[in-house]
Design an enzyme around this catalytic site. Structure first.
Site, PDB file in Angstrom:
ATOM      1  N   ARG A 118       0.837  -1.208   0.000  1.00  0.00           N
ATOM      2  CA  ARG A 118       0.000   0.000   0.000  1.00  0.00           C
ATOM      3  C   ARG A 118       0.867   1.250   0.000  1.00  0.00           C
ATOM      4  O   ARG A 118       0.562   2.222  -0.707  1.00  0.00           O
ATOM      5  CB  ARG A 118      -0.914  -0.017   1.235  1.00  0.00           C
ATOM      6  CG  ARG A 118      -1.746   1.255   1.393  1.00  0.00           C
ATOM      7  CD  ARG A 118      -2.735   1.407   0.250  1.00  0.00           C
ATOM      8  NE  ARG A 118      -3.569   2.571   0.401  1.00  0.00           N
ATOM      9  CZ  ARG A 118      -3.234   3.818   0.032  1.00  0.00           C
ATOM     10  NH1 ARG A 118      -2.039   4.024  -0.530  1.00  0.00           N
ATOM     11  NH2 ARG A 118      -4.067   4.830   0.184  1.00  0.00           N
ATOM     12  N   PRO A 133      -1.365   3.899   8.300  1.00  0.00           N
ATOM     13  CA  PRO A 133      -1.050   2.798   7.389  1.00  0.00           C
ATOM     14  C   PRO A 133      -2.166   1.773   7.300  1.00  0.00           C
ATOM     15  O   PRO A 133      -2.712   1.342   8.312  1.00  0.00           O
ATOM     16  CB  PRO A 133       0.224   2.186   8.007  1.00  0.00           C
ATOM     17  CG  PRO A 133       0.239   2.653   9.425  1.00  0.00           C
ATOM     18  CD  PRO A 133      -0.445   3.979   9.431  1.00  0.00           C
ATOM     19  N   HIS A 134      -2.536   1.413   6.075  1.00  0.00           N
ATOM     20  CA  HIS A 134      -3.576   0.420   5.834  1.00  0.00           C
ATOM     21  C   HIS A 134      -3.414  -0.093   4.418  1.00  0.00           C
ATOM     22  O   HIS A 134      -2.722   0.506   3.608  1.00  0.00           O
ATOM     23  CB  HIS A 134      -4.977   1.023   6.007  1.00  0.00           C
ATOM     24  CG  HIS A 134      -5.264   2.146   5.067  1.00  0.00           C
ATOM     25  ND1 HIS A 134      -4.828   3.443   5.294  1.00  0.00           N
ATOM     26  CD2 HIS A 134      -5.927   2.190   3.889  1.00  0.00           C
ATOM     27  CE1 HIS A 134      -5.212   4.224   4.303  1.00  0.00           C
ATOM     28  NE2 HIS A 134      -5.881   3.488   3.434  1.00  0.00           N
ATOM     29  N   VAL A 135      -4.033  -1.227   4.113  1.00  0.00           N
ATOM     30  CA  VAL A 135      -3.945  -1.780   2.772  1.00  0.00           C
ATOM     31  C   VAL A 135      -4.955  -1.086   1.872  1.00  0.00           C
ATOM     32  O   VAL A 135      -5.898  -0.451   2.341  1.00  0.00           O
ATOM     33  CB  VAL A 135      -4.188  -3.296   2.783  1.00  0.00           C
ATOM     34  CG1 VAL A 135      -3.085  -3.994   3.568  1.00  0.00           C
ATOM     35  CG2 VAL A 135      -5.540  -3.629   3.347  1.00  0.00           C
TER      36      VAL A 135
END
Length: 233
Positions: A118, A133-135
């Protein structure tokens, strides 16, 4: 959501023996609990898409998740961590993944690689020293309830944020379904618009101060409900 082989076969419109064959020969993500295979609904869907396999309509349906959670409860469950180590994006995310309160069955290396993918696509640095932060498509983890981990880095790092500022404060979400992820992301975004809350975070206030301020901000919002539809980020 945990699926048995029979559940997965019904959703995919195939026989159970086909699911077993996909697990053994085609890399369908699965893990064992007490000798029985269990699968994740979202990972099953992503695998099927990658393999260009037709998917039965029920697989796209979001399972009922009950009442939407409070952000304060999710942060309490996820934890607040100080002096998290790392010198670059990869090492920081590895440290954070190691801190996440996840069931043992969750593949942390898979989560790390998804987060890194990501970041390569586009930085999740939102500016002013913050990142979430994350996909790209939220991974539905094998968790019973959502959590949000708040991490303060030992030293700010370059994160590729649009404003060019280094990042030192990160929120990472782990949710049982996509709707809950979007709901918590919406609430977190609202909190980060509060100048007092941001100032509290920047001076790395105590856990008690941070939790109290989240509750203060949430008290001005409507109580979450199962029918509430969260706006997309």
């Amino acid at each position: 959501m945990k699926l048995s082989v029979k559940d997965a076969a019904t959703l995919m419109g195939v026989a159970p023996k086909t699911i077993y064959r996909w697990i053994q020969d085609s890399g369908l993500p699965a893990y064992r609990i007490e000798g029985q295979y269990r699968l994740n609904r979202t990972l099953l869907l992503e695998w099927a898409r990658a393999k260009r396999i037709n998917v039965a309509a029920p697989l796209f349906d979001e399972p009922s998740s009950g009442p939407m959670p409070q952000l304060s409860d999710a942060v309490k469950d996820g934890g607040i961590f100080y002096r998290v180590e790392g010198t670059d994006v990869a090492s920081v995310l590895r440290s954070i993944v190691g801190l996440l309160r996840l069931p043992e069955v969750v593949d942390r290396e898979f989560i790390l690689q998804a987060l890194l993918a990501r970041e390569r696509l586009q930085s999740t640095g939102i500016g002013d020293g913050f990142a979430i932060p994350h996909v790209r498509n939220p991974v539905v983890l094998e968790v019973d309830k959502p959590s949000v981990a708040l991490c303060f880095l030992e030293k700010p790092i370059e994160f590729g944020s649009l404003d060019g500022q280094p990042v030192q404060i990160l929120f990472t979400l782990a949710c049982p379904n996509v709707r809950t992820h979007l709901h918590l992301l919406s609430r977190l975004s609202f909190c980060l618009q509060d100048a007092g809350f941001k100032a509290l975070l920047k001076r790395q206030a105590t856990r008690e101060e941070i939790m109290g301020d989240i509750q203060r901000i949430e008290s001005s919002l409507p109580a979450p409900s199962a029918l509430q539809e969260s706006p997309r980020p």
